[in-house]
Design a protein around this motif. Structure first.
Motif, mmCIF file in Angstrom:
data_model
loop_
_atom_site.group_PDB
_atom_site.id
_atom_site.type_symbol
_atom_site.label_atom_id
_atom_site.label_comp_id
_atom_site.label_asym_id
_atom_site.label_seq_id
_atom_site.Cartn_x
_atom_site.Cartn_y
_atom_site.Cartn_z
ATOM 1 N N UNK A 53 0.790 -1.223 0.000
ATOM 2 C CA UNK A 53 0.000 0.000 0.000
ATOM 3 C C UNK A 53 0.816 1.264 0.000
ATOM 4 N N UNK A 54 2.068 1.195 -0.434
ATOM 5 C CA UNK A 54 2.921 2.388 -0.377
ATOM 6 C C UNK A 54 2.399 3.527 -1.251
ATOM 7 N N UNK A 55 1.597 3.216 -2.265
ATOM 8 C CA UNK A 55 1.079 4.229 -3.184
ATOM 9 C C UNK A 55 -0.193 4.895 -2.669
ATOM 10 N N UNK A 77 -7.346 -5.580 4.839
ATOM 11 C CA UNK A 77 -6.806 -6.466 3.805
ATOM 12 C C UNK A 77 -6.548 -5.712 2.505
ATOM 13 N N UNK A 78 -7.449 -4.792 2.175
ATOM 14 C CA UNK A 78 -7.283 -3.940 0.985
ATOM 15 C C UNK A 78 -7.406 -2.481 1.416
ATOM 16 N N UNK A 79 -6.295 -1.894 1.900
ATOM 17 C CA UNK A 79 -6.361 -0.531 2.440
ATOM 18 C C UNK A 79 -6.623 0.545 1.401
ATOM 19 N N UNK A 80 -6.668 0.189 0.114
ATOM 20 C CA UNK A 80 -7.104 1.177 -0.882
ATOM 21 C C UNK A 80 -8.577 1.523 -0.709
ATOM 22 N N UNK A 81 -9.329 0.682 0.011
ATOM 23 C CA UNK A 81 -10.681 1.050 0.418
ATOM 24 C C UNK A 81 -10.538 1.988 1.619
ATOM 25 N N UNK A 82 -10.427 3.282 1.329
ATOM 26 C CA UNK A 82 -10.101 4.240 2.376
ATOM 27 C C UNK A 82 -11.309 4.628 3.214
ATOM 28 N N UNK A 83 -12.481 4.710 2.597
ATOM 29 C CA UNK A 83 -13.647 5.124 3.374
ATOM 30 C C UNK A 83 -14.912 4.686 2.666
#
Length: 661
Positions: free
Chosen positions: A302-304, A455-461
């Protein structure tokens, strides 16, 4: 895995237990601090899968029953235990996207291998210091490849405790975005949302919740009939042809009531059924990370991923886009979001999100998205686009590569389907696919989180909140803070200059929402426009105002959206909420008051000892000669300081606290 470092100490004990024909041994799992306990298979009826829950030796949930129904396997008959596995874990994991940067993950686990009649079934139970949870596994058996299944859980209580419930689920009614009511258990109605907060006593609060809902039907609550005071949880049936109110998003299509609610290939594990427990509303909120702990670690690098503050641009013009980018770049914000209408009528299934085809009711253009993304990149700003699920379902593999080519960094999913197994599976697969194209996601409308963002931190909110779009008064926000927010981040769409602020609370309480309502993507100025943007007066966006230069806007500029530490300083549901959060060395405090004026005492003992701090305090003051009437004061404090504030009805306050060098 770069941002999630896991340290594990696991002890595994395998025990084979023999039982007489008459009695099973009672099975107990106890939290590491011994304050929470779950007991299985207690009582004389050996044909039921039973459990009870204890908090500090108080039985908060009496003997209750897990009921599974299937035409393919018979979940009936005597329950017999074949084997028990006990294990423990004491771990921490780190995140850049949460209310805590280092999250404790400490539990004891019992896995019970059993049969109900001739059907094999496993129960996995965990006891954390923050609560308890269980899930069930259906293993491979009898050459059966897949089954249809329904689930009912009958929670039994000793009294008609007060619960905080969303509205009855009916056609055209929003539940996840609905108004809460405090009612007795016996007044619960179909479709009450999770988490369901239950007030056991002044010193015991619990919440029934769900975790790791990824490819299953959603659960909800209703009044039960298993005992005098019973709550029934059940799964959503399959939804018919999707129909929604085009303004609110409320579902008006039918759901299938009879028959199996999920269809699964063996073996499979259910989502977790969770009982959050604490001595206060504030403790429940501080410990809400139990939901994410019941999900697997991050599956991506998730560095991006960048959290941040967002400005919505509604003119859908290149000029408006450039103006919004300039404003965001100069106010320590991170994203510009373009709302519905850029690819046609969002309610038309034929609208194509691989093209820029303006809805003439929303904009006359021009709207050059590639030029906008290029300019945003030059300014260090990211671009998000709204897309209705109609243009995404079955089409993400075509849409996402185009967005990536344009230079888009995020998507807000709109009018999403929720509830049944198919809708749930599609949603989470779409988040996974978005990660492949390095797109952050904000899911709007009725979706509520169950921890998938670990698990998928691109789901921010996500939404699933009755937020500022609904002109909610402060007292409702103060219910939201200690009910909906137990599930995780919520996109509240903070308003500032819009006239509805006068009906909701005050400008200082609007500032406070950025601290009190956690969201790694924090939308600010929801109905307001950048000063250089074209004027838009088409009635679609509410009372649009131009963002000004009031001095207190520095707080919006400075406040972060993610945190290293969170402390609830005061919490009376519906009445008062004060939350302190730390990012790096700085602390931010948000306070929101309800209907009654009150004196609030801030105790700063949570600050570092032997250290002086500089604090900037923002409060409502009608004598201030600005259109927002916010007063700013500078004070010095230490961890021995206390500050008394007289907070008027529906007002609020915020503070930024920094160390004095």
């Amino acid at each position: 895995m770069k941002y999630e470092l896991i340290k594990k100490i696991t002890f595994l004990c395998l025990t084979v237990v023999c039982f007489s024909c008459k009695n099973n041994e009672v099975i107990t799992v106890i939290s590491p601090d011994a304050s929470k306990k779950m007991v299985f298979l207690q009582g004389e009826n050996q044909n039921d899968l039973t459990f009870s829950v204890f908090y500090n030796n108080t039985e908060v949930i009496q003997r209750s029953v897990l009921e599974l129904l299937s035409d393919d396997l018979s979940f009936s008959g005597k329950v017999s235990v074949e084997k028990i596995e006990n294990s423990s874990e004491n771990a921490t994991w780190t995140s850049r996207f949460n209310e805590l940067s280092t999250v404790p993950d400490h539990y004891n686990q019992t896995k019970i291998y059993l049969k109900q009649g001739e059907t094999k079934l496993n129960i996995i139970a965990r006891a954390y210091n923050e609560g308890v949870a269980f899930a069930y596994e259906v293993p491979e058996q009898n050459n059966i490849k897949d089954i249809g299944l329904s689930e009912n859980i009958h929670y039994n209580f000793s009294e008609d405790y007060p619960v905080w419930s969303t509205p009855k689920r009916e056609k055209g009614v929003l539940t996840a975005q609905g108004e809460y009511r405090k009612i007795p258990i016996t007044a619960l109605e179909e479709g009450a949302e999770r988490p369901l907060l239950i007030e056991i006593s002044d010193s015991i609060k619990i919440a029934l919740a769900e975790a790791q809902l990824v490819d299953y039907a959603r659960l909800s609550f209703n009044k039960g009939n298993a005992s005098k005071y019973s709550i029934l949880s059940s799964l959503d049936g399959k939804m018919g042809e999707q129909k929604q109110d085009t303004i609110t998003g409320a579902v008006i299509s039918e759901r299938k009531i009879e028959g199996a609610k999920v269809h699964k290939t063996l073996p499979f594990q259910s989502p977790w059924r969770v009982v959050m427990m604490g001595s206060s509303y504030g403790e429940l909120l501080e410990n809400n990370y139990i939901i994410q702990n019941l999900n697997p670690p991050s599956a991506i690098d998730g560095s991006w991923i960048e959290p941040g503050k967002v400005l919505r641009e509604t003119t859908l013009t290149t000029q408006g886009g450039f103006a919004a980018i300039d404003f965001v770049a100069s106010h320590n914000m991170q994203y510009v979001h373009f709302d519905a209408g850029w690819y046609g009528n969002e309610m038309d299934n034929a609208s194509d999100a691989t093209t820029v085809t303006l809805d003439p009711k929303r904009s006359k253009g021009p709207f050059d998205i590639e030029a906008i993304c290029k300019y945003a990149k030059e300014k260090g700003v990211k671009v998000m686009l709204y897309i209705n699920r109609r243009a995404l379902e079955g089409k993400v593999d075509e849409v996402f590569p185009v967005l990536k080519k344009w230079g888009v960094s995020g998507v807000k999913y709109g009018f999403v389907r929720v509830g049944d197994e198919n809708a749930t599976s599609w949603m989470h697969e779409a988040v996974k696919k978005a990660a492949k194209y390095q797109l952050v996601i904000d899911i709007h409308d009725e979706y509520r989180p169950t921890g998938f963002s670990r698990t998928y931190p691109n789901l921010l909110t996500q939404e699933g909140i009755r937020g500022d779009e609904e002109t909610v008064p402060n007292d409702h926000t103060l219910i939201t803070m200690f009910t909906r927010m137990l599930a995780g981040a919520a996109d509240n769409t903070v308003c500032y200059y819009n006239k509805r602020v006068d009906n909701m609370g005050s400008h200082a309480s609007q500032l406070a929402k950025t601290v009190c309502i956690f969201s790694p993507l924090q939308f600010l100025y929801w109905y307001d426009k950048a000063p250089a943007a074209p004027i838009k007066e088409d009635g679609l966006w509410g009372d649009t105002k131009t963002i000004g230069n009031e001095p207190e806007l520095e707080f919006f500029n400075n406040v972060p959206t993610t945190w290293d530490e969170t402390k609830v300083l005061q919490a009376e549901i519906g009445e008062i909420g004060v939350i302190a959060r730390r990012n790096g060395a700085d602390w931010f405090i948000g306070g929101i008051n309800g209907i009654e004026a009150r004196e609030v005492t801030l105790d700063f003992s949570f600050l570092e000892a032997n250290q002086e701090y500089f604090a900037k305090l923002y409060t409502d003051d009608e004598t201030i000669n600005t259109r927002t009437k916010v007063k700013i004061e500078d004070i010095k404090i230490s961890n021995k300081s206390k500050l008394n504030l007289n907070v008027k009805s529906n007002n609020g306050f915020v503070m930024q606290i920094t160390k004095v060098n």
